[in-house]
Structure formats: C-alpha cells, structure tokens
Design a protein around this motif. Structure first.
Motif, PDB file in Angstrom:
ATOM      1  N   LYS A 150       0.819  -1.216   0.000  1.00  0.00           N
ATOM      2  CA  LYS A 150       0.000   0.000   0.000  1.00  0.00           C
ATOM      3  C   LYS A 150       0.855   1.270   0.000  1.00  0.00           C
ATOM      4  O   LYS A 150       0.377   2.344  -0.356  1.00  0.00           O
ATOM      5  CB  LYS A 150      -0.920   0.024   1.225  1.00  0.00           C
ATOM      6  CG  LYS A 150      -1.940  -1.102   1.284  1.00  0.00           C
ATOM      7  CD  LYS A 150      -3.108  -0.854   0.363  1.00  0.00           C
ATOM      8  CE  LYS A 150      -4.236  -1.837   0.640  1.00  0.00           C
ATOM      9  NZ  LYS A 150      -5.414  -1.602  -0.241  1.00  0.00           N
ATOM     10  N   ARG A 175      -2.326 -13.546  -1.009  1.00  0.00           N
ATOM     11  CA  ARG A 175      -3.424 -12.565  -0.971  1.00  0.00           C
ATOM     12  C   ARG A 175      -3.148 -11.473   0.063  1.00  0.00           C
ATOM     13  O   ARG A 175      -3.290 -10.274  -0.238  1.00  0.00           O
ATOM     14  CB  ARG A 175      -4.734 -13.293  -0.648  1.00  0.00           C
ATOM     15  CG  ARG A 175      -5.923 -12.370  -0.386  1.00  0.00           C
ATOM     16  CD  ARG A 175      -7.219 -13.162  -0.280  1.00  0.00           C
ATOM     17  NE  ARG A 175      -7.176 -14.133   0.788  1.00  0.00           N
ATOM     18  CZ  ARG A 175      -7.595 -13.914   2.034  1.00  0.00           C
ATOM     19  NH1 ARG A 175      -8.096 -12.715   2.354  1.00  0.00           N
ATOM     20  NH2 ARG A 175      -7.539 -14.847   2.951  1.00  0.00           N
ATOM     21  N   LEU A 179      -2.227  -7.799  -1.590  1.00  0.00           N
ATOM     22  CA  LEU A 179      -3.339  -6.851  -1.572  1.00  0.00           C
ATOM     23  C   LEU A 179      -3.309  -5.941  -0.355  1.00  0.00           C
ATOM     24  O   LEU A 179      -3.858  -4.841  -0.389  1.00  0.00           O
ATOM     25  CB  LEU A 179      -4.669  -7.601  -1.646  1.00  0.00           C
ATOM     26  CG  LEU A 179      -4.881  -8.449  -2.910  1.00  0.00           C
ATOM     27  CD1 LEU A 179      -6.251  -9.132  -2.865  1.00  0.00           C
ATOM     28  CD2 LEU A 179      -4.741  -7.607  -4.168  1.00  0.00           C
ATOM     29  N   GLU A 181      -4.968  -6.071   2.311  1.00  0.00           N
ATOM     30  CA  GLU A 181      -6.290  -5.828   2.889  1.00  0.00           C
ATOM     31  C   GLU A 181      -6.372  -6.398   4.299  1.00  0.00           C
ATOM     32  O   GLU A 181      -5.772  -7.441   4.596  1.00  0.00           O
ATOM     33  CB  GLU A 181      -7.371  -6.453   2.001  1.00  0.00           C
ATOM     34  CG  GLU A 181      -7.460  -5.786   0.634  1.00  0.00           C
ATOM     35  CD  GLU A 181      -8.443  -6.496  -0.289  1.00  0.00           C
ATOM     36  OE1 GLU A 181      -8.879  -7.612   0.072  1.00  0.00           O
ATOM     37  OE2 GLU A 181      -8.745  -5.933  -1.357  1.00  0.00           O
TER      38      GLU A 181
END
Length: 275
Positions: A150, A175, A179, A181
């Motif tokens: 990020k 993942r 990502l 997340e």
C-alpha cells in the motif's frame, strides 16, 4: 542466544516501551496509545536490544507483547520513519531495514515463548511482530493488515514472505501480502493466523494466563521445541530427524526428564527446573 555478556551493564530503563516482570513472565507493552503504538527507530532498537538482554538473563520463561490503548500496533510511524527514510541514502536504508529484520529474528530466536496479545489493529510492522510470535491471542476486535504494498514497497518486509506462508499457507499469504487488505479476527482464526480467539477485551488476560502456564512448565523443553520449529523450516527430513535425535539425547540427560519420572512414580506433579 548466548548467555555470556561483555562489559555492557544491564539496561536500567527502556525509553520506547514498558517492561514489567512477574513470576518468570515478562510483559512488553508498546506504549504510544495516541499514535496507535506506531513504531519509531528507537522502538525497533529497544525491542531488538531488550530481547537480547532477556535471552542472556535466562530468568524469563515467557514473554507477552501487547499494545496500550485502542490497538496493538499500527506499524512504522509515518512521520518519524517514512518521512525520514526519504532523505536516507542506500547504505542508511539498508541499515534500517536490517534492524527491523533483527527484531523479527530476535523474537524467533529468543529461548522463551513469545505471546502476542492483539486487540484492534495490527498493521504493517505490527502485523509482522505478531506473526513472528509463537502464539497470537486475539480478541474479536483484532485486525491484521500487511500494508507494505500500500506504500509502494514489497510485501515481503521483515521476513513476512518467509513466515506467513508457513503459518497460513502460500495462497492466503499471497493474498494478504500482495493486496494488503485487513483480515478480521474470525477469518484470521479460520486460516490459522490466530492461535486463540479470546472474548471481547480479554486478549491481554488470556495471553497472560498462557504465559504463566508456559512459565510454570519445562522451560528447556519449550526452548528446544521453539528452536527446532524455526531451524527445521528449511531442512530436509533426514537432517531434521537427526537434529531431533541429538536434541532429545541432550534433554534425556537433563534434570527435568528425571524429575518427570520421579513425579510419575511418586504420583505427584513435576517440579520443573528448566534444566
């Protein structure tokens, strides 16, 4: 870690974290609640040095890592670290990144179990600190977020690309690291990222209970189990079983092994000495 020390005295006080001790359990609290316990250069260095000191002392049998206030740790301080690193040259950046990795190595290599007590956010470096612990006790408010992509960096920071696939598997790790997340407590428990899901607000209490249980147990057996779990991650089976055999032979010469037999024979609980 070696128990031998040189001329440096034991550190009298730690500026960037809070340390308490009770009955063989050390509790290390990240104590910047107004910043969600964001890490600074000093906090990283204190964690690295503290773990080394506690490992040499051999008086700590378990350690709890917790965060004060609304969350566990929001990662590196954006102003104090990210802003500062933009002005660093490559050599300085390498020194900094090596230091953060040394913290993770210290968590994995210290001779006592480390329990992360997680509530609220564990993000970036905070997520990796929790990941490096031997146990992660979390309450339902816990959220884990590996945020490195990020901010335009590799998700494999501080050993995350090494540790996370070994905890949750390659698919989940891909993942989470790519990502960035957040993973909330129920999913974190489902994929194996959480060792124990505590009731709301009880992560610290449950982590402390686990730490005291471990502190009362056979410390040398726990230390060798932890060492083997880390060392054998990259070993072929033949090397691993040989290391297991050598370790067990050493422990069979120990006082705790004989104490178990005596306690079993006398129908009483063992009195573990950690030797």
């Amino acid at each position: 870690m070696s128990p031998f020390t040189g001329s440096s005295p034991r550190t009298a006080g730690w500026q960037h974290l809070r340390l308490t001790r009770q009955d063989g359990v050390a509790t290390v609290t990240l104590a910047r609640p107004d910043k969600l316990n964001a890490l600074t250069f000093g906090a990283y260095a204190d964690l690295r040095d503290l773990l080394a000191e506690l490992s040499r002392e051999r008086s700590v049998r378990a350690l709890v890592l917790s965060g004060e206030g609304r969350g566990f740790c929001s990662g590196g301080d954006v102003d104090e670290i990210i802003g500062a690193t933009l002005a660093m040259d490559t050599a300085q950046l390498l020194d900094f990144n090596r230091m953060t990795g040394q913290v993770v190595r210290a968590v994995r290599e210290c001779p006592f179990p480390v329990i992360a007590a997680v509530h609220g956010i564990a993000a970036g470096a905070g997520a990796v600190l929790a990941l490096a612990a031997d146990f992660r006790v979390a309450d339902p408010s816990a959220r884990f977020a590996f945020l490195f992509t990020k901010v335009g960096l590799s998700g494999g920071d501080m050993g995350a690309a090494y540790l996370l696939p070994r905890v949750v598997g390659l698919g989940h790790a891909t993942r989470l690291l790519m990502l960035g997340e957040p993973v909330r407590a129920p999913e974190a428990e489902r994929i194996g990222l959480i060792s124990e899901l505590a009731e709301e607000g009880l992560a610290d209490e449950r982590a402390a209970a686990l730490a005291h249980r471990l502190a009362e147990g056979p410390a040398l057996a726990y230390a060798q189990t932890k060492a083997l779990l880390t060392a054998e991650l990259d070993m072929p089976l033949a090397a691993a079983v040989e290391l297991d055999a050598a370790t067990q032979a050493l422990l069979m010469n120990g006082e705790d092994y004989a104490e178990f037999h005596a306690a079993f024979t006398e129908k009483r609980p063992p009195k573990w000495q950690g030797r």
